[in-house]
Design a protein around this motif. Sequence first.
Motif, short mmCIF file in Angstrom:
data_model
loop_
_atom_site.label_atom_id
_atom_site.label_comp_id
_atom_site.label_asym_id
_atom_site.label_seq_id
_atom_site.Cartn_x
_atom_site.Cartn_y
_atom_site.Cartn_z
N MET A 61 40.63 49.86 26.59
CA MET A 61 39.79 49.67 27.76
C MET A 61 40.61 49.01 28.87
O MET A 61 41.43 48.15 28.62
CB MET A 61 38.60 48.81 27.38
N SER A 62 40.36 49.40 30.07
CA SER A 62 41.10 48.89 31.22
C SER A 62 40.66 47.47 31.57
O SER A 62 39.53 47.06 31.29
CB SER A 62 40.86 49.81 32.41
N ALA A 63 41.56 46.71 32.19
CA ALA A 63 41.24 45.34 32.59
C ALA A 63 40.18 45.31 33.69
O ALA A 63 39.54 44.29 33.88
CB ALA A 63 42.50 44.62 33.04
N ILE A 64 40.01 46.40 34.39
CA ILE A 64 39.01 46.44 35.46
C ILE A 64 37.60 46.39 34.88
O ILE A 64 36.71 45.79 35.47
CB ILE A 64 39.20 47.71 36.32
N PHE A 65 37.40 46.96 33.74
CA PHE A 65 36.07 47.03 33.16
C PHE A 65 35.76 45.87 32.23
O PHE A 65 34.61 45.67 31.88
CB PHE A 65 35.90 48.36 32.41
N LEU A 94 40.00 40.88 33.51
CA LEU A 94 40.16 40.89 34.96
C LEU A 94 40.43 39.48 35.47
O LEU A 94 41.31 39.28 36.31
CB LEU A 94 38.91 41.47 35.62
N LEU A 95 39.70 38.49 34.98
CA LEU A 95 39.95 37.11 35.37
C LEU A 95 41.34 36.64 34.95
O LEU A 95 42.01 35.92 35.70
CB LEU A 95 38.89 36.19 34.76
N THR A 96 41.80 37.06 33.80
CA THR A 96 43.14 36.71 33.35
C THR A 96 44.21 37.31 34.26
O THR A 96 45.17 36.63 34.63
CB THR A 96 43.35 37.20 31.90
N LEU A 130 44.22 35.37 37.59
CA LEU A 130 44.83 34.06 37.40
C LEU A 130 46.35 34.17 37.27
O LEU A 130 47.10 33.38 37.87
CB LEU A 130 44.25 33.36 36.18
N LEU A 131 46.83 35.16 36.52
CA LEU A 131 48.27 35.37 36.41
C LEU A 131 48.89 35.77 37.75
O LEU A 131 50.00 35.34 38.07
CB LEU A 131 48.56 36.45 35.36
N LEU A 132 48.18 36.56 38.55
CA LEU A 132 48.67 36.93 39.87
C LEU A 132 48.80 35.71 40.77
O LEU A 132 49.82 35.52 41.44
CB LEU A 132 47.74 37.95 40.51
N ILE A 133 47.81 34.83 40.75
CA ILE A 133 47.85 33.62 41.58
C ILE A 133 48.98 32.71 41.14
O ILE A 133 49.74 32.19 41.98
CB ILE A 133 46.48 32.91 41.52
N CYS A 134 49.14 32.51 39.84
CA CYS A 134 50.20 31.63 39.35
C CYS A 134 51.59 32.21 39.62
O CYS A 134 52.51 31.47 39.99
CB CYS A 134 50.03 31.39 37.85
N THR A 135 51.73 33.52 39.48
CA THR A 135 53.02 34.15 39.75
C THR A 135 53.39 34.05 41.22
O THR A 135 54.54 33.77 41.56
CB THR A 135 52.97 35.63 39.31
N CYS A 136 52.42 34.25 42.09
CA CYS A 136 52.68 34.15 43.53
C CYS A 136 53.07 32.72 43.92
O CYS A 136 53.95 32.51 44.75
CB CYS A 136 51.47 34.60 44.32
#
Length: 53
Positions: free
Chosen positions: A1-5, A10-12, A15-21
């Motif tokens: 299943m995709s992370a979008i669904f 999706l929250l993970t 959160l990883l995108l924010i921390c990486t940026c």
Amino acid sequence: MSAIFNFQSLLTVILLLICTCAYIRFLTPSLLDKNKPGLLGIFWKCARIAVKS
């Protein structure tokens, strides 16, 4: 299943995108600039969220 669904996945991913940026902004602040359009501008906003919290 995709992370979008899957809400928890999706929250993970967000959160990883924010921390990486935030980490990239810490290493090379000139790479993420608030005046850049497109994807790098969105990455700057994610890094800004991480600094504010």
